[in-house]
Design an enzyme around this catalytic site. Structure first.
Site, PDB file in Angstrom:
ATOM      1  N   CYS A  79      -3.766  10.642   0.164  1.00 26.00           N
ATOM      2  CA  CYS A  79      -2.896  11.575   0.854  1.00 26.00           C
ATOM      3  C   CYS A  79      -2.125  10.854   1.957  1.00 26.00           C
ATOM      4  O   CYS A  79      -2.658   9.980   2.627  1.00 26.00           O
ATOM      5  CB  CYS A  79      -3.629  12.754   1.492  1.00 26.00           C
ATOM      6  N   ARG A 137       0.331   7.017  -1.609  1.00 25.42           N
ATOM      7  CA  ARG A 137      -1.023   7.433  -1.258  1.00 25.42           C
ATOM      8  C   ARG A 137      -1.490   8.646  -2.063  1.00 25.42           C
ATOM      9  O   ARG A 137      -2.667   9.000  -2.035  1.00 25.42           O
ATOM     10  CB  ARG A 137      -1.103   7.762   0.239  1.00 25.42           C
ATOM     11  N   TRP A 140      -3.143  13.844  -2.792  1.00 23.85           N
ATOM     12  CA  TRP A 140      -3.930  13.377  -3.934  1.00 23.85           C
ATOM     13  C   TRP A 140      -5.151  14.297  -3.941  1.00 23.85           C
ATOM     14  O   TRP A 140      -6.012  14.190  -3.071  1.00 23.85           O
ATOM     15  CB  TRP A 140      -4.329  11.917  -3.737  1.00 23.85           C
ATOM     16  N   ASN A 179      -5.759  14.109   5.681  1.00 28.18           N
ATOM     17  CA  ASN A 179      -6.119  13.072   4.715  1.00 28.18           C
ATOM     18  C   ASN A 179      -7.598  12.786   4.905  1.00 28.18           C
ATOM     19  O   ASN A 179      -8.002  12.413   6.000  1.00 28.18           O
ATOM     20  CB  ASN A 179      -5.274  11.814   4.995  1.00 28.18           C
ATOM     21  N   GLY A 180      -8.395  12.977   3.847  1.00 31.87           N
ATOM     22  CA  GLY A 180      -9.837  12.745   3.973  1.00 31.87           C
ATOM     23  C   GLY A 180     -10.601  13.851   3.297  1.00 31.87           C
ATOM     24  O   GLY A 180     -10.042  14.618   2.494  1.00 31.87           O
ATOM     25  N   GLU A 220      -8.750  -8.177 -15.134  1.00 33.18           N
ATOM     26  CA  GLU A 220      -7.601  -7.718 -14.347  1.00 33.18           C
ATOM     27  C   GLU A 220      -6.431  -7.352 -15.258  1.00 33.18           C
ATOM     28  O   GLU A 220      -5.744  -6.360 -15.031  1.00 33.18           O
ATOM     29  CB  GLU A 220      -7.213  -8.807 -13.327  1.00 33.18           C
ATOM     30  N   LYS A 264      -4.739  -3.668 -15.390  1.00 31.42           N
ATOM     31  CA  LYS A 264      -3.303  -3.411 -15.183  1.00 31.42           C
ATOM     32  C   LYS A 264      -2.767  -2.514 -16.293  1.00 31.42           C
ATOM     33  O   LYS A 264      -2.040  -1.564 -16.034  1.00 31.42           O
ATOM     34  CB  LYS A 264      -2.491  -4.713 -15.160  1.00 31.42           C
ATOM     35  N   GLU A 314      -4.174   1.108 -15.993  1.00 34.87           N
ATOM     36  CA  GLU A 314      -3.658   1.839 -14.829  1.00 34.87           C
ATOM     37  C   GLU A 314      -2.275   2.424 -15.070  1.00 34.87           C
ATOM     38  O   GLU A 314      -2.009   3.564 -14.712  1.00 34.87           O
ATOM     39  CB  GLU A 314      -3.549   0.894 -13.621  1.00 34.87           C
ATOM     40  N   HIS A 345     -21.081  -9.702 -29.355  1.00 36.74           N
ATOM     41  CA  HIS A 345     -22.229  -8.825 -29.097  1.00 36.74           C
ATOM     42  C   HIS A 345     -21.828  -7.348 -29.086  1.00 36.74           C
ATOM     43  O   HIS A 345     -22.491  -6.530 -28.474  1.00 36.74           O
ATOM     44  CB  HIS A 345     -22.899  -9.209 -27.776  1.00 36.74           C
ATOM     45  N   LYS A 378      -2.893   4.543  -4.257  1.00 36.18           N
ATOM     46  CA  LYS A 378      -2.976   3.145  -3.854  1.00 36.18           C
ATOM     47  C   LYS A 378      -4.128   2.895  -2.896  1.00 36.18           C
ATOM     48  O   LYS A 378      -4.808   1.886  -2.973  1.00 36.18           O
ATOM     49  CB  LYS A 378      -1.659   2.727  -3.202  1.00 36.18           C
TER      50      LYS A 378
HETATM   51  C1  G6P Z   1      -7.218   1.504  -5.629  1.00 36.15           C
HETATM   52  C2  G6P Z   1      -5.940   0.836  -6.066  1.00 36.15           C
HETATM   53  C3  G6P Z   1      -6.241  -0.543  -6.651  1.00 36.15           C
HETATM   54  C4  G6P Z   1      -7.026  -1.367  -5.652  1.00 36.15           C
HETATM   55  C5  G6P Z   1      -8.292  -0.653  -5.190  1.00 36.15           C
HETATM   56  C6  G6P Z   1      -8.931  -1.368  -4.013  1.00 36.15           C
HETATM   57  O1  G6P Z   1      -7.975   1.819  -6.750  1.00 36.15           O
HETATM   58  O2  G6P Z   1      -5.257   1.620  -7.013  1.00 36.15           O
HETATM   59  O3  G6P Z   1      -5.036  -1.200  -6.963  1.00 36.15           O
HETATM   60  O4  G6P Z   1      -7.363  -2.593  -6.237  1.00 36.15           O
HETATM   61  O5  G6P Z   1      -7.973   0.666  -4.744  1.00 36.15           O
HETATM   62  O6  G6P Z   1      -8.033  -1.305  -2.944  1.00 36.15           O
HETATM   63  P1  G6P Z   1      -8.015  -2.281  -1.707  1.00 36.15           P
HETATM   64  O7  G6P Z   1      -6.884  -1.781  -0.867  1.00 36.15           O
HETATM   65  O8  G6P Z   1      -9.335  -2.152  -1.012  1.00 36.15           O
HETATM   66  O9  G6P Z   1      -7.791  -3.651  -2.223  1.00 36.15           O
END
Ligand code: G6P
Length: 609
Positions: A2, A28, A75, A101-102, A482, A486, A489, A505, A604
């Site tokens: 948020c 956010r 969010w 936010n929270g 990773e 990507k 996501e 396996h 994010k």
């Molecule tokens: C969220 C984001 C990711 C990020 C993760 C950790 O899930 O979408 O992209 O890697 O948080 O975030 P940070 O800010 O702690 O790296």
């Protein structure tokens, strides 16, 4: 998650400022949005389910103005994304507006007791109890009412509150969720992130937990929640508005991928010493002795930062021979972890605000570990609460899928591993070799970026598939994780990362012509082994996209498509190998018509558990 923005001034309309600020924090959360402003003593609210563009359309049809207001992009945690659950939430009199936010953890108990006192709730949100609680305590002083109300609240909050009867008072408070105060010439702001304010001011004050701000058109004061006055330093934000614009790129994610030749340079600027073959990390200066004598390093992180941690583990163990463990912050914080006296916790976070990572760091500190951060956002909570650390200096990352922050984290981890290695086994000659190789990385990233068109072409041909497997070994196993993350996501395609040898396996059962396999296969010590793994895929009809070293002929014979990366030292290979995977995911998502910068259900900065 948020995003919140609030603003107070005199004699001019701040609604456009609020909406523009909201756009800057839309990363956010983006499932609903709203704004409230006070004009002539009347509080007016506009809210929509959906993105801020929808809120703007509503405001075009039904304008609102005022010289004080609060705004929110959501969010959802409690209650579906809907107009009624969107913030601002109002009290029973319709005079108090609050954005939050929270998560209010004791909201059920609070709601029950407020209902018993006659309060009627409209939404399913935890937030609505806050505003009713403030109403309950209100006796003509909104700041006092917020203070009294928060005394009974458990959980995390960054809030901004206004009252129609006090049209010159903006109140903000924080506990566990970020809140920054912006100081303009005739305007004061509160926001979840400086990005919301940067167009108007670069002078900011970061609130700490259990602190409040009361702003008027003439100034602001900061206090604890117990109403003790506190003087906070005004900090100057060094980055500018260009850094949070797309600058001609169709998406922030693509812009951020293409910035990486510069951001990896910034990550180690002034930190590598060629002659000594060493790295100097100023933020760790006070902890050099502890680092040199550490028995173990425990890396704590989430998401992409956790993947960086896995690569960091390999780097540090390889170069410095210090045992490293990497843990999901969310798991660490709730176990009963063993922390020995000479353990060091290394916290990796782009935002510096991830709730699980912050809580894990606090837990490690509580158990006696020194906590050192690798953080991107200056002024963030983890940066401020850690015992020391290194900023990655990647600049603001807006795309929800992390890209440049990841490669910057890897550069910093490589510098840290070098520094630790040099005080142990790594010779000056080897150190110089490493420094030289690190200096070559930006140019090598540029070479990969120049292959974007080819990667786009591959992406178009594979975009219709609904499952992908990513394989890698050694340093490139976390790269496979990773790459898969990507793709998941931003394109909503199921993708799994696996250590290549583990494929047999289980995942091998999935392989057929409908399951493309992305293999990270540079010419390192695992090269021959990974060739065998590719044969195993081929003989089961699988289609292979391979990331391989320039000039490799053998992989070309096995793979259906090949993306070459330049050669570097093995521990630096992930910094290069991940770039084509970022581009592959990006182009597949675009081809599938996905909203790249704001993928569904994600945010994010994850400030809830
Ligand atoms: C969220 C984001 C990711 C990020 C993760 C950790 O899930 O979408 O992209 O890697 O948080 O975030 P940070 O800010 O702690 O790296």
């Amino acid at each position: 998650m948020c995003g919140i923005v609030g603003c107070v001034t005199r004699g001019r309309d701040i609604v456009p400022i609020l909406v523009e600020g909201l756009r800057r924090v839309e990363y956010r959360g983006y499932d609903s949005a709203g704004v409230a402003a006070i004009e002539d003593g009347v509080l007016t609210v506009r809210k929509v389910a959906g993105k801020i563009s929808g809120l703007q359309e509503l405001l075009d049809e039904q304008p609102v103005s005022g010289s004080i207001g609060v705004a929110h992009t959501r969010w959802a945690t409690h209650g579906a994304p809907s107009q009624v659950n969107a913030h601002p939430q109002l009290d029973g009199t319709g005079k108090i507006a609050l954005v939050h936010n929270g998560i209010v953890e004791n909201y059920r108990a609070l709601r029950k007791s407020l209902e018993e006192k006659g309060h009627v709730f409209e939404s399913e949100t935890d937030t609505e109890v806050l505003v009713h609680l403030i109403e309950q305590h209100y006796e003509g002083d909104i700041a006092g009412a917020v203070r009294s109300a928060l005394a009974g609240v458990q959980g995390a909050y960054g809030i901004a509150v206004i009252h129609a009867d006090e049209p010159g008072v903006l109140v903000g408070a924080r506990n566990g969720s970020p809140l920054v105060v912006g100081i303009g010439s005739d305007c004061y702001y509160v926001a979840s992130d400086v990005a919301a304010l940067i167009r108007h001011t670069r002078n900011v004050v970061y609130l700490d937990d259990l602190e409040m701000v009361v702003a008027t058109p003439d100034g602001f004061s900061t206090t604890t929640l117990e109403n003790e006055l506190i003087t906070k330093d005004v900090e100057h934000v060094t980055w500018n508005i260009d850094m949070i614009e797309k600058n001609g790129f169709p998406h922030f994610m693509l812009k951020e991928i293409f910035e990486q030749d510069r951001t990896v340079t910034d990550a180690v600027r002034g930190r590598l010493i060629e002659l000594a073959g060493d790295a100097v990390l100023g933020g760790l200066r006070d902890h050099r002795r502890a680092l040199n004598t550490a028995n173990r390093i425990i890396i704590l992180a989430c998401g992409t930062s956790w993947h960086a941690g896995l690569i960091g583990e390999y780097m540090i163990e390889d170069l410095a021979r210090v045992p490293v463990e990497v843990e999901y912050a969310s798991e660490f914080r709730y176990r009963n972890p063993v922390i020995e006296p000479d353990d060091i916790a290394l916290i990796i976070s782009q935002s510096g605000e991830t709730t699980d990572t912050l809580a894990a760091m606090n837990e490690a500190q509580r158990r006696g570990a020194i906590a050192l951060g690798i953080v991107n956002v200056v002024g963030s909570t983890i940066a401020r609460q850690s015992d020391g650390g290194v900023f990655t200096h990647a600049g603001p990352e807006i795309g929800v899928a992390s890209t440049k922050a990841f490669t910057s984290q890897l550069m910093v981890l490589a510098a840290l591993a070098l520094m630790l290695g040099r005080s142990r086994d790594v010779s000056v000659t080897e150190g110089r070799h490493i420094v030289k190789a690190m200096g070559g990385i930006p140019g090598q990233i540029r070479e990969i970026l120049a292959r974007d068109e080819k990667i786009d072409d591959i992406a178009r041909r594979y975009a219709h598939h609904s499952n992908f497997l990513y394989l890698g070994r050694g340093y490139n196993f976390p790269v496979a994780l990773e790459g898969a993350l990507k793709l998941k996501e931003i394109s909503y395609v199921h993708a799994e990362g696996y250590p290549a040898a583990e494929m047999k396996h289980g995942p091998i059962a999935l392989i057929d012509e409908n399951m493309p396999v992305v293999v990270v296969a540079p010419q390192d010590e695992f090269y021959k082994k990974i060739l065998s793994n590719m044969e195993e895929v081929k003989s089961r009809g699988g289609r292979i996209i391979a990331i391989t070293s320039e000039g490799d002929e053998q992989v070309k014979k096995l793979a259906d498509d090949v993306i070459e990366i330049p050669r570097t030292m093995r521990h630096l290979t992930p910094i290069l190998a991940v770039v084509p995977l970022q581009l592959l995911a990006y182009h597949i998502a675009v081809e599938r018509g996905c909203h790249v910068d704001q993928p569904r259900n994600l945010a994010k900065s994850v400030t809830v558990e």
